[in-house]
Design an enzyme around this catalytic site. Structure first.
Site, mmCIF file in Angstrom:
data_model
loop_
_atom_site.group_PDB
_atom_site.id
_atom_site.type_symbol
_atom_site.label_atom_id
_atom_site.label_comp_id
_atom_site.label_asym_id
_atom_site.label_seq_id
_atom_site.Cartn_x
_atom_site.Cartn_y
_atom_site.Cartn_z
ATOM 1 N N HIS A 123 -52.372 83.301 21.604
ATOM 2 C CA HIS A 123 -50.994 83.744 21.782
ATOM 3 C C HIS A 123 -50.639 84.629 20.582
ATOM 4 C CE1 HIS A 123 -46.569 83.349 21.918
ATOM 5 N NE2 HIS A 123 -46.694 82.947 23.175
ATOM 6 N N ASP A 200 -53.502 75.348 17.545
ATOM 7 C CA ASP A 200 -52.293 75.624 18.313
ATOM 8 C C ASP A 200 -52.310 74.657 19.495
ATOM 9 O OD1 ASP A 200 -50.462 76.503 20.183
ATOM 10 O OD2 ASP A 200 -50.986 78.623 20.022
ATOM 11 N N GLN A 203 -50.048 74.005 24.346
ATOM 12 C CA GLN A 203 -50.399 73.646 25.722
ATOM 13 C C GLN A 203 -51.148 72.322 25.813
ATOM 14 O OE1 GLN A 203 -49.294 75.400 28.332
ATOM 15 N NE2 GLN A 203 -48.399 76.974 27.048
ATOM 16 N N LYS A 226 -42.370 72.089 25.752
ATOM 17 C CA LYS A 226 -43.486 72.031 26.700
ATOM 18 C C LYS A 226 -43.917 70.587 26.956
ATOM 19 C CE LYS A 226 -45.147 76.543 25.101
ATOM 20 N NZ LYS A 226 -44.742 77.406 26.210
#
Length: 407
Positions: A123, A200, A203, A226
């Site tokens: 990202h 990261d 997700q 999220k």
């Protein structure tokens, strides 16, 4: 326990509405998940009953707010199996967590000629801060390539990793493709070269069971929104010894022990990195989101989402003109695709006309899109409250759209 889909859907008020005259089908979960009523109520209750600044007050409201706030820190610690609560820092989100590491660890420990490794799957928030740091320091940014399936080329990673590597910062799960990266292997190999590793987890935390001690990562950043929690809130996990060695990120209240005009001494972690009045209400509400995940069960959630992914993939691949983008063997419940001869934005608009919410575009991964030679994709991402019936609606709509250009 198996998922009770009717019970779970009943917890999410936003799902029970019509969009453009059709029942809402929400498949934009990789962008943000919806919020259960318990989260919404917790946020409302804080402002109705407990609104007060925390840590420094002696009155009852301040005490309650502080206890509820710090209880969420304890829930996060257990959620990712950190060693201690002090290793949990509340941020504005994954982006701020990565920038915090770049601005503190990076500026103190990265020197001219040092190397930082990221991947093609990143990202923008895990690209730009490192570009800025490398430009400032004269360091070198290296990028792990991927294969046609959207999987990391681990042989290339081995060749990129050298004694000059000081930090490896990679996405655990690709937001654009759903690829699950072999982060345990990356961490082990990086540590052998003396490099620190940041994951990261924006997700991965919503789909996979996370154990930062077992992974042995030095940092992990992720976002509450999220994880069925509020927006504008995130977490940075860091090992105590690394966080203790880092300078503060911002100056202000709470991050200090004592201030004089001659000198300031800094607070202990995590407060050293939490300057100013924090996002109290949202942190408290995030605790309810974590409780929802714990009550539902991470294993049950993943098994159900994997079932949805398998079902949707099988159905969509039968459509003439359907072009999958990212076909990794190890994925979470994300399907990124294009329709032959059509722009992804147009496909997204047509799906929205049928009440289906998907994400279109480059998904803040422009270098990844360039790797595949495309402008962007349509991304359908599934969560625990989605159903096979909703997938049938998606498949029927995509099929009709594809026939426009692929008769």
């Amino acid at each position: 326990m198996p998922i009770n889909i009717d019970h779970i859907r009943g917890l999410f008020p936003v799902l029970h509405q019509e969009v453009n005259g059709r029942p809402l089908v929400y498949f934009d979960n990789a962008a943000t998940t919806q919020k259960p009523l318990a989260v919404i109520n917790a946020l409302s209750d804080y402002y109705k009953k407990d609104n007060s600044n925390i840590h420094r007050g002696a009155h009852t409201l301040a005490d309650r707010a502080t206890r509820y706030y710090e209880a969420t820190r304890g829930l996060v610690k257990s959620f990712i199996n950190a060693k201690e609560e002090a290793e949990i820092i509340f941020t504005k989100g994954t982006t701020e967590g990565i920038n915090l590491v770049a601005a503190t660890f990076g500026r103190k420990f990265i020197q001219e000629g040092d190397e930082i490794i990221i991947s093609t799957l990143e990202h923008h928030s895990n690209i730009v801060p490192w570009q800025m740091l490398c430009e400032e320091k004269g360091a070198v940014l290296k990028v792990i390539p991927i294969n046609e399936a959207g999987e990391l080329d681990m042989q290339a990673f081995d060749e990129l990793l050298t004694s000059k590597t000081k930090l490896v910062s990679v996405v655990h799960v690709s937001n654009a493709l759903g690829t699950i990266n072999p982060v345990a292997e990356i961490i082990q190999k990086s540590h052998q070269k003396g490099a620190k590793v940041l994951l990261d987890g924006a997700q991965s935390t919503s789909h996979l069971e996370i154990d930062v001690q077992a992974l042995d990562c030095d940092f992990m950043a992720f976002s509450a929104h999220k994880l069925y929690g509020p927006t504008g809130l995130g977490v940075l996990y860091g090992k105590r010894e690394v966080l203790d060695a880092m300078p503060p990120y911002q100056g202000g209240g709470e991050m200090i022990k004592e201030v004089t005009f001659a000198k300031t001494t800094y607070n202990e972690i995590p407060f050293k990195f939490e300057a100013g009045t924090p996002n109290i209400g949202d942190v408290i509400a995030f605790g309810k989101a974590l409780e929802f995940i714990n009550e539902t069960g991470k294993k049950a959630i993943k098994a159900y989402e994997d079932e949805l992914l398998s079902y949707a993939t099988e159905q969509l691949e039968q459509i003439k003109g359907f072009i999958p983008v990212g076909t990794a063997k190890n994925k979470v419940s994300v399907i990124s695709f294009n329709i032959n001869g059509m722009h992804p934005f147009d496909v997204g608009m047509m799906l929205d006309a049928n009440g289906i919410a998907v994400r279109t575009g480059h998904h803040c991964t422009q270098p990844l899109m360039q790797r595949f030679g495309i402008e962007g994709t349509v991304r359908a991402s599934f969560s625990v409250y989605n159903t096979k019936s909703e997938i049938d609606t998606l498949v029927a709509s995509v099929s009709k759209i594809a026939k426009i250009k692929n008769k």
